[in-house]
Write an enzyme that holds these catalytic residues in place. Structure first.
Site, PDB file in Angstrom:
ATOM      1  N   GLU A  53       4.598  -2.221  -7.240  1.00 30.82           N
ATOM      2  CA  GLU A  53       3.925  -1.951  -5.968  1.00 30.82           C
ATOM      3  C   GLU A  53       2.995  -3.121  -5.607  1.00 30.82           C
ATOM      4  OE1 GLU A  53       0.815   1.529  -4.320  1.00 30.82           O
ATOM      5  OE2 GLU A  53       1.251   1.329  -6.461  1.00 30.82           O
ATOM      6  N   LYS A 124       5.089   4.472   1.482  1.00 31.61           N
ATOM      7  CA  LYS A 124       4.496   5.410   0.523  1.00 31.61           C
ATOM      8  C   LYS A 124       3.961   6.644   1.227  1.00 31.61           C
ATOM      9  CE  LYS A 124       1.217   5.366  -3.359  1.00 31.61           C
ATOM     10  NZ  LYS A 124       0.276   4.483  -4.103  1.00 31.61           N
ATOM     11  N   CYS A 157       4.429   4.871  -6.997  1.00 27.60           N
ATOM     12  CA  CYS A 157       3.233   5.212  -7.766  1.00 27.60           C
ATOM     13  C   CYS A 157       2.875   6.699  -7.724  1.00 27.60           C
ATOM     14  CB  CYS A 157       2.074   4.329  -7.299  1.00 27.60           C
ATOM     15  SG  CYS A 157       0.729   4.197  -8.510  1.00 27.60           S
TER      16      CYS A 157
END
Length: 298
Positions: A53, A124, A157
């Protein structure tokens, strides 16, 4: 162009664990270093490579204005063009985390590129801590990209803490999920006796309960006092890691040779238990209410 261009199955998957630093002056060098490690992976036969990321920008922004200065358009930004050039030159598929700017909106995004160009992006969905101060929550849903080596899903994540994400990707027929991470140190305990962190087990569990490969690339090091957990891994369809789990302290490249489309028959465990078949779609929606992309059989 390397012979990996023609290697459809099995696929050599590589995850790269590295240490990018915040600062616009570091963005190009961050990516060049990550791609130097990716080049090592190519030299060792990898044809699907996962970078962490925000690998171009580092993580620990001081404020929204600084985050804005680090962001770029996808796929026309400099970092994206470097990623595209790398994938084309080496005939490989590459997933990488990019800070995206779209008008006045900023997104923590992942891009997927291949030998023939840009394949798509994911923004995300679940933002962690101060990310909420810089970034807009993702609005693209959870796309899965069909490629010659298999169907590839993306998550970032904190998403792995939400079991709906890998489930929806698997329900769309993903063969592998590329998990791009900046897993950060939180209150202890951080690691168990085997050196795994909680995110390691969440990744293992998500792979196990969805019978899908997950290639999780985390970063390491310290960025403006923020420490990161490492623990990158590649999980098989059974959930168990296919290689060692990386340490917290060092950069690393992990490899696994897999037939990605084998994930499509993996759900059949025995004559009476098949995870997709055993789901109680009479009690809950088979796609959990998700309607942006269709379910595909595996």
């Amino acid at each position: 162009m390397p012979s990996s261009t023609h290697a459809v199955s099995p696929v050599r998957v590589a995850v790269v664990q590295c240490d990018p630093q915040v600062g616009v002056e570091h963005c190009e060098s961050n990516l060049r270093h990550a791609l130097q490690l990716a080049r090592q992976a190519v030299e060792n036969g990898a044809n699907l490579i996962v970078l962490p990321e925000l690998v171009t920008t580092g993580y620990a922004f001081a404020n929204r204005a600084e985050a804005f200065a680090h962001c770029e358009s996808i796929p026309t930004g400099l970092s994206c063009q470097m990623l595209l050039d790398f994938a084309h030159e080496h005939g490989i598929y590459l997933a990488a985390g990019v800070a995206e700017r779209d008008g006045m909106h900023l997104y923590d995004s992942a891009v997927l590129v291949g030998p023939h160009g840009y394949l798509g992006k994911y923004r995300k969905a679940h933002l962690w801590n101060q990310e909420k101060l810089w970034f807009t929550p993702g609005d693209l849903g959870f796309p899965v990209f069909d490629t010659p080596i298999g169907r590839i899903g993306l998550l970032i994540c904190w998403d792995i803490w939400f079991p709906e994400v890998p489930r929806i990707l698997a329900q769309q027929g993903a063969d592998i999920i590329c998990s791009l991470n900046n897993w950060v140190w939180t209150p202890p305990p951080l690691f168990d006796a085997t050196g795994k962190c909680m995110a390691s087990y969440l990744t293992i569990t998500a792979a196990h309960v969805n019978n899908v490969f997950i290639a999780a690339a985390n970063r390491t090091g310290i960025d403006r006092g923020e420490r990161f957990l490492g623990c990158s891994l590649i999980a098989g369809t059974s959930g168990w890691p296919l290689t060692e789990v990386a340490s917290a302290e060092h950069e690393a490249i992990l490899y696994a040779d897999v037939d990605l489309v084998a994930a499509r028959s993996a759900p059949i465990w025995n004559s009476l238990n098949d995870l997709p078949r055993d789901r109680r779609a009479d009690l809950y929606d088979s796609m959990l209410g998700y309607r942006l992309h269709p379910a595909l059989p595996r």
